[in-house]
Design an enzyme around this catalytic site. Structure first.
Site, PDB file in Angstrom:
ATOM      1  N   GLN A   1      63.266  63.276   7.167  1.00  0.00           N
ATOM      2  CA  GLN A   1      62.185  64.216   6.855  1.00  0.00           C
ATOM      3  C   GLN A   1      62.109  64.567   5.382  1.00  0.00           C
ATOM      4  O   GLN A   1      61.092  65.084   4.917  1.00  0.00           O
ATOM      5  CB  GLN A   1      62.347  65.512   7.680  1.00  0.00           C
ATOM      6  CG  GLN A   1      62.077  65.329   9.162  1.00  0.00           C
ATOM      7  CD  GLN A   1      60.623  64.988   9.485  1.00  0.00           C
ATOM      8  OE1 GLN A   1      59.715  65.122   8.654  1.00  0.00           O
ATOM      9  NE2 GLN A   1      60.379  64.537  10.706  1.00  0.00           N
TER      10      GLN A   1
ATOM     11  N   ASN B   1      63.704  68.671  11.053  1.00  0.00           N
ATOM     12  CA  ASN B   1      62.342  68.269  11.403  1.00  0.00           C
ATOM     13  C   ASN B   1      61.539  69.392  12.036  1.00  0.00           C
ATOM     14  O   ASN B   1      60.316  69.412  11.960  1.00  0.00           O
ATOM     15  CB  ASN B   1      62.357  67.046  12.327  1.00  0.00           C
ATOM     16  CG  ASN B   1      63.328  67.166  13.472  1.00  0.00           C
ATOM     17  OD1 ASN B   1      64.509  67.429  13.269  1.00  0.00           O
ATOM     18  ND2 ASN B   1      62.845  66.981  14.686  1.00  0.00           N
TER      19      ASN B   1
ATOM     20  N   CYS C   1      58.989  68.695  27.356  1.00  0.00           N
ATOM     21  CA  CYS C   1      58.701  68.692  28.780  1.00  0.00           C
ATOM     22  C   CYS C   1      59.594  67.690  29.496  1.00  0.00           C
ATOM     23  O   CYS C   1      59.584  66.505  29.187  1.00  0.00           O
ATOM     24  CB  CYS C   1      57.248  68.296  28.980  1.00  0.00           C
ATOM     25  SG  CYS C   1      56.802  68.340  30.687  1.00  0.00           S
TER      26      CYS C   1
HETATM   27  N1  PLP Z   1      65.575  62.054  12.230  1.00  0.00           N
HETATM   28  C1  PLP Z   1      64.641  62.990  12.062  1.00  0.00           C
HETATM   29  C2  PLP Z   1      64.989  64.256  11.361  1.00  0.00           C
HETATM   30  C3  PLP Z   1      63.345  62.793  12.527  1.00  0.00           C
HETATM   31  O1  PLP Z   1      62.433  63.748  12.385  1.00  0.00           O
HETATM   32  C4  PLP Z   1      63.044  61.579  13.177  1.00  0.00           C
HETATM   33  C5  PLP Z   1      61.679  61.339  13.664  1.00  0.00           C
HETATM   34  O2  PLP Z   1      61.274  61.487  14.738  1.00  0.00           O
HETATM   35  C6  PLP Z   1      64.062  60.635  13.332  1.00  0.00           C
HETATM   36  C7  PLP Z   1      65.317  60.901  12.848  1.00  0.00           C
HETATM   37  C8  PLP Z   1      63.841  59.333  14.044  1.00  0.00           C
HETATM   38  O3  PLP Z   1      63.100  58.444  13.257  1.00  0.00           O
HETATM   39  P1  PLP Z   1      62.426  57.175  13.969  1.00  0.00           P
HETATM   40  O4  PLP Z   1      61.251  57.682  14.718  1.00  0.00           O
HETATM   41  O5  PLP Z   1      62.047  56.266  12.855  1.00  0.00           O
HETATM   42  O6  PLP Z   1      63.473  56.587  14.833  1.00  0.00           O
END
Ligand code: PLP
Length: 407
Positions: free
Chosen positions: A183, A155, A329
Site C-alpha cells: 500500500q 490497507n 462476509c
Molecule cells: N498486502 C496489502 C497491504 C494489500 O493491501 C494487498 C492487497 O490486497 C496485498 C498485500 C495483496 O496484494 P495482491 O492482491 O497483489 O496479492
C-alpha cells in the site's frame, strides 16, 4: 447537486487501481509483436529479455534498489509468502515467525497455515490507534525467530509502522525483516536503502499496473530460497516463464508513480483531508479509526455510530460511489475487520466503519458529491429505513453486500 460527469466516483484505490493508458500502450507490443520467450537463445527472445530488464530497473528506481535485488512474482501475496518461506528454509532450526495482528491476509492466513505445519507464529497486538509498541516487538523476538514481518502501511486505516526503526531492531537481533509495502509504494517515498529491510513486497495493481504482477525485493547477499520451483528464470529465484507484458506494464507504472509522488502528497492528501474533516464535522456520531499521522495521504477509515457499514455501502453504490466496509462476509454473517478488532474496536464499531481511499484521478467535485450524499444516507439508515434493513436480514447476503476490506 448534479452528480459528477464521470461515475462511479471511485474512492477505493487501496482495493485496486485503473490500469493507466500509458501502461496499456507500453504493454500492447508484448502481446502482439514481441511475444518471444525471454529465455530463448535467439534475438527474438533476447530483445524481450532486454525489456524485462528495463522494467526491473524502472521498478528498482521507485524503491531505490539495485535491479538485481528484484524478483518479479504474480502478486503481493506471493511476494510476502515467498519472503517468509525463504527465511524458514534458510534457517531450518528457527521455527518462529513474528508478525502483527493487523497484517493483510497474505500474512495472517499464511501464518495460520504455518502454525498448522508446526511452526510458532506470534501475531503482535497493536495500540488503539493502530500503532506498534516497538519495545513489545523487541521483546517478542526470540533466538529461534526466523523472520519478522510487519507491514509498512495498513490497507484499512493507512496507519504507517516505523519501518526503519523495526529494521534496526531486527538487525541488532540478527533476524531477517520483511515489510509488506504493497500500500505504500506509489503513495509515499519508499527507499529500501534508508529503511534497511531485507525483503519488501509490492503489487502492480495498487499503482496503475494490471492485477497479477508483483515484486519481491531481496536485499543483496540475503540468503534466498525460491517459493516457486522450476526453471531458472529470475536468476533462479522464481520458476515460471516471465509474464512479460505485465512486467513491462509494472515498469511503466512505477515510472509514472515516481513522477506523481508529490501530487499524491499534496493534492490527494488535501482531498482526503477535506473529505475526512467534512464527514467528522458534518455528521454526528462519527470518528476516525487509527492515528491521524503518520498515515497514508489517501486513506481515511471512519466509524459511523449506530449503522451497519453494509447499508452505507449499498446506498452509496446506488449513488454511484465505490467505498469499502470494515467487515468481511463469510457464510452469511458479517465478520468485523480483524484490523479494527485488533485495535480494540467493538464488533459494532468495526461493523459500522467505512474505508475511503482516494487516488490521483479524484477531483474536488467528487469529494463534494460524497459529502453531499453521505448525510442523508446515514440519517436514513439511523432512522431504520427499510432499504438497508431488509437487505441486512438476508440469510445469504446478496453479492452487493460482499464489498469489504480484504485488500
Ligand atoms: N498486502 C496489502 C497491504 C494489500 O493491501 C494487498 C492487497 O490486497 C496485498 C498485500 C495483496 O496484494 P495482491 O492482491 O497483489 O496479492
Amino acid at each position: 447537486m448534479t452528480p459528477p460527469a464521470r461515475l462511479p466516483v471511485y474512492f477505493d484505490h487501496n482495493a485496486t487501481t485503473r490500469v493507466a493508458p500509458e501502461v496499456v500502450s507500453a504493454m500492447l507490443p508484448f502481446l502482439t509483436e514481441h511475444w518471444g520467450n525471454p529465455s530463448s537463445a535467439y534475438a527474438f527472445g533476447h530483445q524481450v529479455a532486454a525489456h524485462v530488464e528495463e522494467a526491473r530497473a524502472q521498478v528498482a528506481a521507485l524503491i531505490n534498489a539495485d535491479p538485481r535485488e528484484l524478483v518479479f512474482t504474480s502478486c503481493g501475496t506471493e511476494s510476502s509468502n515467498s519472503a517468509i518461506h525463504s527465511a524458514l528454509v534458510a534457517y531450518p532450526a528457527r521455527r518462529h515467525v513474528l508478525t502483527t495482528a493487523v497484517e493483510h491476509s497474505a500474512n495472517i492466513k499464511f501464518g495460520a497455515f504455518l502454525q498448522k505445519q508446526g511452526y510458532e507464529v506470534t501475531f503482535l497486538p497493536v495500540e488503539s490507534d493502530g500503532s506498534l509498541d516497538l519495545h513489545r516487538l523487541e521483546q517478542a523476538i526470540r533466538p529461534d525467530t526466523a523472520i519478522v514481518s510487519a507491514m509498512w502501511a495498513n490497507n484499512e486505516t493507512g496507519v504507517l509502522f516505523p519501518i526503519a526503526e523495526i529494521a534496526a531492531i531486527c538487525r541488532s537481533k540478527d533476524v531477517l525483516f520483511h515489510s509488506d509495502a504493497v500500500q505504500l509504494a506509489g503513495k509515499l517515498k519508499l527507499d529500501v536503502k534508508e529503511s534497511g529491510m531485507d525483503f519488501t513486497s509490492l503489487s502492480g495493481h495498487k499503482l496503475n499496473a494490471p492485477k497479477g504482477i508483483g515484486v519481491l525485493y531481496v536485499k543483496r547477499r540475503t540468503k534466498y530460497h525460491p517459493y516457486i520451483i522450476g526453471g531458472s528464470q529470475e536468476s533462479g529465484r522464481r520458476g515460471g516463464t516471465e509474464n512479460v507484458p505485465y512486467i513491462v506494464g509494472f515498469g511503466r507504472a512505477a515510472e509514472l508513480a515516481n513522477a506523481r509522488l508529490t501530487d499524491e502528497n499534496t493534492r490527494v492528501r488535501a482531498l482526503r483531508d477535506k473529505l475526512e474533516n467534512g464527514i467528522l464535522s458534518g455528521i454526528d456520531g462519527t470518528s476516525r479509526n487509527g492515528a491521524k499521522e503518520p498515515r497514508l495521504p489517501n486513506t481515511t477509515n471512519i466509524a459511523f455510530e449506530g449503522v451497519e457499514a453494509e447499508g452505507i455501502l449499498l446506498l452509496l453504490d446506488q449513488a454511484g460511489i465505490c467505498v469499502s466496509s470494515g467487515s468481511a462476509c463469510k457464510a452469511g454473517s458479517l465478520d468485523p475487520s480483524h484490523v479494527l478488532i485488533a485495535m480494540g474496536c467493538s464488533a459494532a464499531r468495526a461493523r459500522g466503519s467505512i474505508r475511503f481511499s482516494l487516488g490521483p484521478d479524484n477531483t474536488e467535485a467528487e469529494v463534494d458529491y460524497v459529502l453531499q450524499q453521505l448525510p442523508p444516507v446515514i440519517a436514513k439508515l439511523r432512522a431504520g429505513a427499510p432499504v438497508a434493513s431488509a437487505e441486512m436480514k438476508h440469510e445469504a447476503p446478496s453479492p452487493k453486500l460482499q464489498g469489504n476490506i480484504r485488500n
